[in-house]
Design a protein around this motif. Structure first.
Motif: not given
Length: 320
Positions: A119-123, A130-138, A145-149, A161-165
């Protein structure tokens, strides 16, 4: 927030604690890394973290920099509101229900804020990369492993429970083996760096080829660039599977951009193009028509940038 504010960003990894001071506009200064032993306890990791914070504060003080808070990226589930590491233990004994923000605040005198590392990487990629200026980002971290946000309408999606993503745990091959997390056919099980290493070993075993030591994921990619048949097959298979997972995300969320981070995202353009081909071929046209699939821009600094910015934003009474 003050235009010249700065914060400490820290990332508790499996083998090291990385730390830096980050200014509000994204300038990273004083980056350091502190190795961790393989035998880790809660007390040991917290002690190393506190030493790292003390050291970096002393280092930047000579430059007139005085961080206003600490942001920390950690693996696993995090109660970001209370600053508690929920778990699982991530190989650290007693690393469950750890009130890490409270401990750091009491020991350093600085406000402290904790977030999941992906999540911190996503932020960070949303605010500075790379996602600066976009509103809907994955954001998808392709690594061991594979993580995401997920960013929806400019805000990090957390879920109950803060478990999304947890994109790595989506199912892409239900009729196959159970992962180390007890999930059958997960994206992580079949499309991660660990999966590439496993599949390469399976292929060379079937061909009666013996290696003294297993190859790393990076070495398998390098072999594929030389047109080694087994490596080419395994990398192409992996790109198809990564794309299948992204196709699921595209059809569900219809994002503006998907950002790929982690070590695997550093592979050559041909790998990224295979991923795009698979993702677009397996998603609905209306969902994919505007989406971009791009590499992350911030590399290993993403978690540091994201955690520091998260800390400053929370200190200012705002949500991310």
């Amino acid at each position: 927030m003050l235009n010249h504010a700065s914060a400490i960003g820290a990332d508790i990894g499996r083998n090291a604690i990385k730390i830096a001071v980050v200014k509000i506009h994204g300038e990273v200064i004083g980056t350091k890394s502190y190795p961790l032993t393989s035998d880790q306890t809660k007390e040991y990791v917290v002690s190393r973290l506190l030493d790292a914070i003390k050291d970096i504060r002393q280092s930047v003080a000579s430059e007139g920099v005085n961080p206003i808070c600490v942001g920390i990226a950690a693996k696993g589930f995090i109660d970001h509101a209370s600053g508690v590491v929920i778990g699982p233990d991530q190989g650290i004994r007693d690393w469950i229900k750890v009130p890490l923000a409270k401990i750091v605040n009491q020991e350093t005198g600085l406000p402290a804020y904790i977030g999941n590392d992906a999540n911190m990487m996503t932020i960070a990629e949303h605010r500075f990369g790379a996602a600066k200026g976009f509103s809907n980002v994955i954001y998808v971290a392709l690594r061991t492993g594979i993580g995401g946000g997920i960013i929806i309408n400019g805000k990090l999606y957390r879920g109950m429970n803060n478990a999304g993503g947890e994109v790595g745990q989506m199912i892409i091959k239900f009729d196959n083996i159970v992962s180390d997390k007890g999930i059958k056919g997960s994206y992580e099980q079949f499309a991660s760096a660990s999966a590439i290493v496993r599949r390469y070993q399976e292929e060379i075993n079937a061909a009666n080829i013996h290696l003294d030591n297993p190859l790393t994921c990076r070495e398998i990619f390098e072999l594929s660039y030389t047109n080694s048949a087994v490596a080419v097959k395994v990398v192409k298979e992996n790109a198809d599977l990564v794309g299948i997972g992204l196709a699921n995300l595209i059809t569900i969320f219809a994002p503006e951009i998907i950002v790929l981070g982690g070590g695997m995202s550093e592979a050559k353009d041909s790998y990224l193009e295979m991923i795009r081909t698979s993702a677009f071929a397996n998603s609905l046209e209306n969902c994919r028509s505007e989406v971009k699939i791009e590499r992350a821009h911030l590399g290993s600094n993403a978690s540091l940038l994201g955690s520091a910015y998260f800390g400053m934003t929370r200190l200012a009474g705002k949500s991310v």
